[in-house]
Write a protein that holds these residues in place. Structure first.
Motif, short mmCIF file in Angstrom:
data_model
loop_
_atom_site.label_atom_id
_atom_site.label_comp_id
_atom_site.label_asym_id
_atom_site.label_seq_id
_atom_site.Cartn_x
_atom_site.Cartn_y
_atom_site.Cartn_z
N TYR A 75 28.99 28.11 -18.17
CA TYR A 75 28.92 26.66 -18.40
C TYR A 75 28.30 25.93 -17.21
N ALA A 76 28.55 26.41 -16.00
CA ALA A 76 27.96 25.78 -14.82
C ALA A 76 26.44 25.96 -14.81
N ILE A 77 25.97 27.16 -15.16
CA ILE A 77 24.53 27.40 -15.22
C ILE A 77 23.90 26.58 -16.33
N LEU A 78 24.56 26.50 -17.48
CA LEU A 78 24.08 25.67 -18.58
C LEU A 78 24.00 24.21 -18.17
N SER A 79 25.02 23.72 -17.51
CA SER A 79 25.03 22.32 -17.05
C SER A 79 23.91 22.07 -16.05
N LEU A 80 23.68 23.03 -15.16
CA LEU A 80 22.59 22.89 -14.19
C LEU A 80 21.24 22.83 -14.90
N GLY A 81 21.05 23.66 -15.90
CA GLY A 81 19.80 23.63 -16.67
C GLY A 81 19.60 22.30 -17.38
N ILE A 82 20.67 21.75 -17.94
CA ILE A 82 20.58 20.45 -18.61
C ILE A 82 20.29 19.35 -17.59
N LEU A 83 20.94 19.41 -16.42
CA LEU A 83 20.67 18.41 -15.39
C LEU A 83 19.24 18.52 -14.85
N LEU A 84 18.73 19.74 -14.73
CA LEU A 84 17.33 19.91 -14.32
C LEU A 84 16.38 19.28 -15.34
N THR A 85 16.68 19.49 -16.62
CA THR A 85 15.85 18.92 -17.68
C THR A 85 15.90 17.39 -17.65
N LEU A 86 17.10 16.84 -17.56
CA LEU A 86 17.23 15.38 -17.52
C LEU A 86 16.56 14.80 -16.27
N GLY A 87 16.71 15.48 -15.14
CA GLY A 87 16.04 15.03 -13.91
C GLY A 87 14.53 15.08 -14.03
N GLY A 88 14.01 16.12 -14.65
CA GLY A 88 12.57 16.21 -14.87
C GLY A 88 12.07 15.14 -15.82
N MET A 89 12.88 14.81 -16.83
CA MET A 89 12.51 13.73 -17.75
C MET A 89 12.47 12.39 -17.04
N VAL A 90 13.44 12.14 -16.18
CA VAL A 90 13.46 10.89 -15.41
C VAL A 90 12.25 10.84 -14.48
N TYR A 91 11.93 11.95 -13.83
CA TYR A 91 10.77 11.99 -12.95
C TYR A 91 9.49 11.68 -13.73
N LEU A 92 9.32 12.31 -14.90
CA LEU A 92 8.12 12.06 -15.71
C LEU A 92 8.04 10.60 -16.15
N ALA A 93 9.18 10.03 -16.54
CA ALA A 93 9.19 8.63 -16.97
C ALA A 93 8.82 7.71 -15.82
N LEU A 94 9.39 7.97 -14.64
CA LEU A 94 9.06 7.14 -13.47
C LEU A 94 7.60 7.30 -13.06
N HIS A 95 7.08 8.50 -13.20
CA HIS A 95 5.68 8.74 -12.85
C HIS A 95 4.75 7.98 -13.80
N HIS A 96 5.05 8.03 -15.09
CA HIS A 96 4.17 7.38 -16.07
C HIS A 96 4.35 5.87 -16.10
N LEU A 97 5.49 5.37 -15.68
CA LEU A 97 5.73 3.94 -15.70
C LEU A 97 5.58 3.28 -14.33
N SER A 98 5.14 4.05 -13.37
CA SER A 98 5.07 3.57 -11.99
C SER A 98 4.07 2.42 -11.86
N ILE A 99 4.49 1.40 -11.12
CA ILE A 99 3.57 0.27 -10.87
C ILE A 99 2.53 0.64 -9.83
N TYR A 100 2.76 1.73 -9.12
CA TYR A 100 1.82 2.16 -8.09
C TYR A 100 0.75 3.10 -8.64
N ARG A 101 0.83 3.44 -9.90
CA ARG A 101 -0.11 4.39 -10.50
C ARG A 101 -1.48 3.73 -10.64
N ASP A 102 -2.50 4.46 -10.32
CA ASP A 102 -3.87 3.97 -10.43
C ASP A 102 -4.25 3.91 -11.91
#
Length: 109
Positions: A75-102
């Motif tokens: 369950y800990a490994i599963l939770s870590l995988g889910i947290l990695l996925t959610l963190g990656g999704m947040v990173y992608l969203a911030l990257h695509h919505l960034s006001i600093y993006r050219d």
């Protein structure tokens, strides 16, 4: 002796939300692992963590003598995988919505 389990609405809602998050993260990780060109390794690791956690928890929990430590590790490994996925999704969203993006980044010429 009555052994019927009665589930409350809040318990069923929590279970449903957990199942939705699990399958959404699994599907998103599979999709990004197959389609991401720049961060493919990250999504492969995330997907492997999810599957490894599911397999460990399922095998350890299905034994006649339940291996509590192995189930918790799964369950800990599963939770870590889910947290990695959610963190990656947040990173992608911030990257695509960034006001600093050219805004001319994808244009050629």
């Amino acid at each position: 002796m009555n052994t019927t389990v009665v589930w409350s609405a809040s318990e069923l809602s929590a279970i449903g939300a957990g199942v939705l998050v699990f399958f959404f993260c699994l599907g998103f990780s599979v999709w990004k692992a197959l389609s991401a060109s720049q961060s493919g390794l990250y999504w492969h690791i995330s997907l492997c963590m999810i599957w490894l956690g599911v397999v460990i928890a399922a095998i350890a929990g299905s034994r006649a003598e339940v291996w509590t430590t192995a189930v918790n590790i799964g369950y800990a490994i599963l939770s870590l995988g889910i947290l990695l996925t959610l963190g990656g999704m947040v990173y992608l969203a911030l990257h695509h919505l960034s006001i600093y993006r050219d805004r001319n980044h994808h244009r050629t010429g």
